[in-house]
Design a protein around this motif. Structure first.
Motif, PDB file in Angstrom:
ATOM      1  N   TRP A 155       7.789  -0.239  -8.921  1.00 25.79           N
ATOM      2  CA  TRP A 155       7.450  -0.631  -7.563  1.00 25.79           C
ATOM      3  C   TRP A 155       6.075  -1.286  -7.551  1.00 25.79           C
ATOM      4  N   THR A 156       5.964  -2.462  -6.936  1.00 29.87           N
ATOM      5  CA  THR A 156       4.670  -3.122  -6.750  1.00 29.87           C
ATOM      6  C   THR A 156       4.547  -3.556  -5.300  1.00 29.87           C
ATOM      7  N   LEU A 157       3.307  -3.631  -4.829  1.00 27.08           N
ATOM      8  CA  LEU A 157       3.013  -3.950  -3.433  1.00 27.08           C
ATOM      9  C   LEU A 157       2.133  -5.181  -3.347  1.00 27.08           C
ATOM     10  N   LEU A 158       2.448  -6.050  -2.408  1.00 25.70           N
ATOM     11  CA  LEU A 158       1.682  -7.266  -2.184  1.00 25.70           C
ATOM     12  C   LEU A 158       1.387  -7.396  -0.691  1.00 25.70           C
ATOM     13  N   PRO A 159       0.107  -7.389  -0.298  1.00 24.91           N
ATOM     14  CA  PRO A 159      -0.212  -7.601   1.121  1.00 24.91           C
ATOM     15  C   PRO A 159      -0.140  -9.091   1.451  1.00 24.91           C
ATOM     16  N   ILE A 160       0.331  -9.411   2.656  1.00 27.85           N
ATOM     17  CA  ILE A 160       0.366 -10.808   3.086  1.00 27.85           C
ATOM     18  C   ILE A 160      -1.059 -11.343   3.234  1.00 27.85           C
ATOM     19  N   GLU A 161      -1.952 -10.538   3.788  1.00 26.65           N
ATOM     20  CA  GLU A 161      -3.349 -10.936   3.934  1.00 26.65           C
ATOM     21  C   GLU A 161      -4.081 -10.548   2.651  1.00 26.65           C
ATOM     22  N   CYS A 162      -4.469 -11.532   1.864  1.00 27.22           N
ATOM     23  CA  CYS A 162      -5.011 -11.239   0.534  1.00 27.22           C
ATOM     24  C   CYS A 162      -6.337 -10.486   0.569  1.00 27.22           C
ATOM     25  N   GLU A 163      -7.098 -10.579   1.661  1.00 22.41           N
ATOM     26  CA  GLU A 163      -8.378  -9.881   1.687  1.00 22.41           C
ATOM     27  C   GLU A 163      -8.295  -8.494   2.330  1.00 22.41           C
ATOM     28  N   THR A 164      -7.088  -8.034   2.620  1.00 18.97           N
ATOM     29  CA  THR A 164      -6.894  -6.733   3.242  1.00 18.97           C
ATOM     30  C   THR A 164      -6.383  -5.735   2.209  1.00 18.97           C
ATOM     31  N   HIS A 165      -6.951  -4.532   2.210  1.00 13.14           N
ATOM     32  CA  HIS A 165      -6.550  -3.493   1.260  1.00 13.14           C
ATOM     33  C   HIS A 165      -5.144  -2.982   1.573  1.00 13.14           C
ATOM     34  N   ALA A 166      -4.338  -2.863   0.541  1.00 13.01           N
ATOM     35  CA  ALA A 166      -3.018  -2.242   0.656  1.00 13.01           C
ATOM     36  C   ALA A 166      -2.672  -1.618  -0.690  1.00 13.01           C
ATOM     37  N   ALA A 167      -2.176  -0.402  -0.652  1.00 13.73           N
ATOM     38  CA  ALA A 167      -1.780   0.291  -1.875  1.00 13.73           C
ATOM     39  C   ALA A 167      -0.691   1.295  -1.541  1.00 13.73           C
ATOM     40  N   VAL A 168       0.118   1.620  -2.531  1.00 16.10           N
ATOM     41  CA  VAL A 168       1.112   2.677  -2.373  1.00 16.10           C
ATOM     42  C   VAL A 168       0.405   3.997  -2.613  1.00 16.10           C
ATOM     43  N   ARG A 169       0.423   4.863  -1.642  1.00 11.18           N
ATOM     44  CA  ARG A 169      -0.205   6.184  -1.757  1.00 11.18           C
ATOM     45  C   ARG A 169       0.766   7.177  -2.393  1.00 11.18           C
ATOM     46  N   ALA A 170       2.068   7.087  -2.013  1.00 13.14           N
ATOM     47  CA  ALA A 170       3.040   8.040  -2.551  1.00 13.14           C
ATOM     48  C   ALA A 170       4.456   7.465  -2.486  1.00 13.14           C
TER      49      ALA A 170
END
Length: 148
Positions: A59-74
């Protein structure tokens, strides 16, 4: 007997929209590369990823807004069915998650919690992904025309 494979699940999230609405519904788009294996509901937050015992899921995550933090926590799955662990790409703080399918999954919903924005707001509602048993789908063949 099926040969175990690696299935990639990509998650694209509209961080600003999800934070404003406080839900992932309508702001999370999940796809995988196992459509021929039976995966369904592509490009929705209700992705049904088709797997068999022995398969590896990334599983990988990509935010649409590149300067905004996004991560999978669980990612929450029963460990006896699918062992899941968080990994980090070498020399970075970018993470991905890997799951090893240990037994048949039937139709198994799983929990997904994302960390979004500068205040690390967690959002776990509005996403309803699941693992399902893989069934080989035959690609469409050429249209048969004419008579015999």
């Amino acid at each position: 007997m099926t040969i175990p494979k690696t299935i990639n699940v990509r998650m694209v999230v509209d961080v600003c929209g999800a934070l404003e609405a406080d839900t992932l519904a309508g702001y999370l788009y999940m796809i995988d590369d196992n459509r021929l294996g039976g995966s369904r509901n592509e490009a929705t937050a209700e992705l049904a990823t088709a797997v068999t015992s022995g398969d590896r899921i990334i599983w990988t995550l990509l935010p649409i807004e590149c300067e905004t933090h996004a991560a999978v926590r669980a990612i929450e799955l029963p460990a006896e069915t699918c062992k899941v662990e968080r990994n980090t790409y070498r020399d970075s703080d970018v993470s991905y998650w890997v799951g090893l399918v240990k037994q048949p999954v039937g139709n198994l919903p799983y929990g997904l919690t994302l960390e979004l924005g500068s205040r690390t707001h967690t959002v776990d509602n509005g996403a309803n992904p699941r693992l399902i048993e893989a069934t080989l789908q035959m690609p469409p063949g050429p249209t048969q025309t004419g008579s015999s």
